[in-house]
Design an enzyme around this catalytic site. Structure first.
Site, mmCIF file in Angstrom:
data_model
loop_
_atom_site.group_PDB
_atom_site.id
_atom_site.type_symbol
_atom_site.label_atom_id
_atom_site.label_comp_id
_atom_site.label_asym_id
_atom_site.label_seq_id
_atom_site.Cartn_x
_atom_site.Cartn_y
_atom_site.Cartn_z
ATOM 1 N N HIS A 1 0.856 -1.187 0.000
ATOM 2 C CA HIS A 1 0.000 0.000 0.000
ATOM 3 C C HIS A 1 0.893 1.239 0.000
ATOM 4 O O HIS A 1 1.963 1.248 0.615
ATOM 5 C CB HIS A 1 -0.886 0.010 1.250
ATOM 6 C CG HIS A 1 -1.389 1.377 1.627
ATOM 7 N ND1 HIS A 1 -0.774 2.157 2.592
ATOM 8 C CD2 HIS A 1 -2.414 2.112 1.153
ATOM 9 C CE1 HIS A 1 -1.418 3.305 2.705
ATOM 10 N NE2 HIS A 1 -2.414 3.304 1.847
ATOM 11 N N ASN B 1 0.474 5.823 -0.359
ATOM 12 C CA ASN B 1 -0.284 7.012 -0.748
ATOM 13 C C ASN B 1 0.521 8.263 -0.433
ATOM 14 O O ASN B 1 1.352 8.273 0.472
ATOM 15 C CB ASN B 1 -1.682 7.042 -0.096
ATOM 16 C CG ASN B 1 -1.645 7.485 1.339
ATOM 17 O OD1 ASN B 1 -1.628 8.673 1.640
ATOM 18 N ND2 ASN B 1 -1.635 6.517 2.261
ATOM 19 N N VAL B 2 0.288 9.269 -1.229
ATOM 20 C CA VAL B 2 0.839 10.603 -0.981
ATOM 21 C C VAL B 2 -0.295 11.592 -1.202
ATOM 22 O O VAL B 2 -1.078 11.455 -2.140
ATOM 23 C CB VAL B 2 2.044 10.922 -1.887
ATOM 24 C CG1 VAL B 2 3.300 10.240 -1.379
ATOM 25 C CG2 VAL B 2 1.794 10.531 -3.330
ATOM 26 N N ARG B 3 -0.391 12.580 -0.340
ATOM 27 C CA ARG B 3 -1.568 13.450 -0.385
ATOM 28 C C ARG B 3 -1.225 14.858 0.123
ATOM 29 O O ARG B 3 -0.246 15.069 0.837
ATOM 30 C CB ARG B 3 -2.695 12.853 0.450
ATOM 31 C CG ARG B 3 -2.327 12.634 1.902
ATOM 32 C CD ARG B 3 -3.408 11.878 2.674
ATOM 33 N NE ARG B 3 -3.039 11.710 4.072
ATOM 34 C CZ ARG B 3 -2.336 10.687 4.543
ATOM 35 N NH1 ARG B 3 -1.916 9.748 3.727
ATOM 36 N NH2 ARG B 3 -2.039 10.604 5.819
ATOM 37 N N HIS C 1 12.995 -1.457 3.746
ATOM 38 C CA HIS C 1 13.297 -0.396 4.702
ATOM 39 C C HIS C 1 14.524 0.414 4.295
ATOM 40 O O HIS C 1 14.605 1.610 4.589
ATOM 41 C CB HIS C 1 13.447 -0.987 6.107
ATOM 42 C CG HIS C 1 12.134 -1.227 6.770
ATOM 43 N ND1 HIS C 1 11.443 -0.237 7.425
ATOM 44 C CD2 HIS C 1 11.355 -2.336 6.841
ATOM 45 C CE1 HIS C 1 10.300 -0.726 7.890
ATOM 46 N NE2 HIS C 1 10.226 -1.994 7.549
ATOM 47 N N HIS D 1 -7.492 -4.564 17.944
ATOM 48 C CA HIS D 1 -8.371 -5.650 18.364
ATOM 49 C C HIS D 1 -7.738 -7.024 18.159
ATOM 50 O O HIS D 1 -8.193 -8.013 18.731
ATOM 51 C CB HIS D 1 -9.714 -5.571 17.621
ATOM 52 C CG HIS D 1 -9.612 -5.726 16.139
ATOM 53 N ND1 HIS D 1 -9.101 -4.744 15.314
ATOM 54 C CD2 HIS D 1 -9.948 -6.753 15.317
ATOM 55 C CE1 HIS D 1 -9.138 -5.160 14.062
ATOM 56 N NE2 HIS D 1 -9.644 -6.378 14.028
ATOM 57 N N ARG E 1 -16.308 8.615 -4.426
ATOM 58 C CA ARG E 1 -16.827 7.478 -5.191
ATOM 59 C C ARG E 1 -16.548 6.186 -4.426
ATOM 60 O O ARG E 1 -15.396 5.812 -4.212
ATOM 61 C CB ARG E 1 -16.174 7.442 -6.575
ATOM 62 C CG ARG E 1 -16.654 6.309 -7.469
ATOM 63 C CD ARG E 1 -16.043 6.452 -8.857
ATOM 64 N NE ARG E 1 -16.505 5.408 -9.762
ATOM 65 C CZ ARG E 1 -15.771 4.339 -10.099
ATOM 66 N NH1 ARG E 1 -14.555 4.178 -9.588
ATOM 67 N NH2 ARG E 1 -16.245 3.439 -10.939
#
Length: 303
Positions: A108, A110-112, A147, A177, A262
């Site tokens: 996974h 992401n960059v935002r 890493h 959990h 969406r």
């Protein structure tokens, strides 16, 4: 702090999506990405690309979104109440890759970028993102490579950056959990703006640009590794943890759903085939138990 350039961020993110899609298509060589362009009623939209049922990737989704509006959702203002009532823009690229071969890890990234503005006041903005790795069968050399590349992405910005965001990743991708990490971690950062816009943007670009060098060599090394029904069954079971995290804890999922994004694009991160079992534990001394005993324990992989 210098003035944010939203257009430059958008241009970079669209190019990043293109480059990663092309790399994955070249690796799979069986299925192309299908594309859906979408608009959000409250403002903005995105470009979603998904590859399904490929030779290497059972499902890979890479989304670009750029949404804006007048009212922030609860997930964005819960820890930043001063943002309530501001106009906002949020843009980013998010991807999840579920390989077919159980010896290739799920990944996974992401960059935002986020900016909230009110007339007459200074804008509030920050970058966030990172990448993390979720193996089903562990290989120390793969963990070290992952890493090491993460550290290389951070090195130009200070020696303290990699340990800081590696630790944050270990803490964030943790299933409370289940009392276990989702995988072997990587990098996670949010609310990042201390160096000013240009340097913060450069850091975000470095994270985005290092994803392919971090992940693709592992895919190439493991994609022809032989496996059977046992390994495939364990992969399906462990994918259940991925689903649990994304639906219970993931900030991006919550933000997307609460802002009216969406749904198909937001939930493209979910794997195509998953299994759950009641109170199952791997047999001692197996490769499956090694995942829990060695790899699902936060550690310094570079020592």
């Amino acid at each position: 702090m210098d003035t944010p350039n939203v257009a430059a961020v958008s241009d970079y993110l669209l190019d990043l999506q293109n480059r990663i899609c092309q790399t994955l298509e070249n690796l799979d060589a069986e299925r192309p990405f299908i594309e859906a362009n979408w608009k959000r009623e409250e403002g903005g939209g995105g470009r979603s690309r998904v590859l399904e049922d490929g030779a290497v990737f059972e499902k890979a989704g890479i989304n670009f979104s750029h949404v804006h509006g007048r009212q922030l959702p609860a997930s964005a203002t819960a820890h930043r109440p001063e943002l309530a009532g501001r106009n906002f823009q949020a843009l980013g690229v998010s991807l999840v890759i579920h390989p077919r071969n159980p010896y290739i890890p799920t990944s996974h990234a992401n960059v935002r970028f986020f900016i909230a503005e009110n007339e007459g006041t200074e804008p509030v903005w920050w970058f966030g993102g990172g990448f993390d790795l979720t193996p089903y069968y562990g290989f120390e050399e793969d963990a070290v490579h992952w890493h090491k590349t993460a550290r290389q992405a951070c090195e130009p910005f200070g020696e303290h950056i990699y340990p800081r965001f590696k630790k944050w990743c270990d803490e964030y991708f943790y299933l409370k959990h289940r009392d276990e990490p989702r995988g072997i971690g990587g990098l996670f950062f949010d609310d990042f703006n201390e160096p000013g816009f240009e340097d913060s943007f450069a850091f975000m670009r470095s994270i985005g640009d290092h994803f392919v060098p971090a992940y693709v060599p592992i895919v190439e090394k493991r994609k022809n590794h032989s496996y059977g029904e046992r390994e495939r069954d364990f992969q399906m079971y462990r994918r259940g943890r991925y689903v649990e995290f994304n639906l219970v804890y993931d900030r991006g999922t919550l933000f997307g759903l609460q802002t009216g994004g969406r749904t198909e694009s937001i939930l493209m991160s979910l794997p195509p085939i998953v299994k759950w079992r009641y109170d199952w534990h791997p047999q001692a001394g197996t490769a499956e138990s090694e995942l829990y005993e060695v790899y699902l324990k936060p550690r310094d992989w570079l020592k």
